[in-house]
Design a protein around this motif. Structure first.
Motif: not given
Length: 181
Positions: A174, A176, A152, A158-160, A148, A156
């Motif tokens: 994740l 973007k 990231k 992000e955890r959603v 993970e 780039g």
């Protein structure tokens, strides 16, 4: 079998030399003849799965929906990545990093991050040739997977979201969004 381990040792030494001298890792679009090498790494990385070669071959055949890229050292596939269109071929498409595998003996050397970054450049060019744009990148991974942090950093994302009880445990989503002009 002894020759195999000797070859692995030589490949490890070669990769250490290449990375210590800061040469670029050679990352290629996978071709049909790479399927056995990809399947071998898939089997090592995902041992609970079955019919490894059949899965890789059928996914490979779905191009342009799915595209494999590999890291090859001295003619041996040591890592692969699979990018897929998530929502069909749309003007604003979603790309998924569906799977990545690095042979165990090559982990911890920065190969995954290099492969993610370079293959994203390559898949972006393929998407552009189809006259499409990338709207978003999505990656899913098991909760607690150290990859993970790599996703990231390299993409780039992000955890959603977190899906409880998915597959072998909880699954992290994740994402973007990419601004297009």
């Amino acid at each position: 079998m002894k020759l195999y381990f000797s070859n692995i040792w030589l490949l490890e030494q070669f990769y250490s030399l290449v990375t210590s001298l800061e040469y670029n890792v050679r990352i290629l679009k996978a071709e049909k003849n790479h399927i056995p090498g990809i399947a071998l790494i898939y089997k090592k990385c995902f041992p609970r799965e079955s019919m490894h070669r059949e899965w890789i071959a059928s996914t490979y055949a779905s191009f342009p929906r799915a595209s494999y890229f590999i890291v090859e050292i001295e003619g041996e596939v040591v890592a692969y990545i699979l990018w897929c269109f998530k929502n069909g071929f749309r003007e604003q498409s979603i790309l998924e990093l569906e799977q990545i595998g690095v042979a165990p003996e090559f982990r911890g050397k920065g190969i995954a991050k290099d492969l993610i970054k370079k293959s994203f450049e390559l898949i972006s060019a393929e998407v552009s040739r189809l006259n499409l744009n990338i709207k978003s990148i999505i990656v899913t991974t098991r909760e607690g997977n150290h990859a993970e942090a790599i996703y990231k950093s390299a993409l780039g994302v992000e955890r959603v979201a977190l899906i409880k009880g998915y597959g072998s445990g909880d699954e992290v989503i994740l994402l973007k969004s990419i601004e297009t002009s």
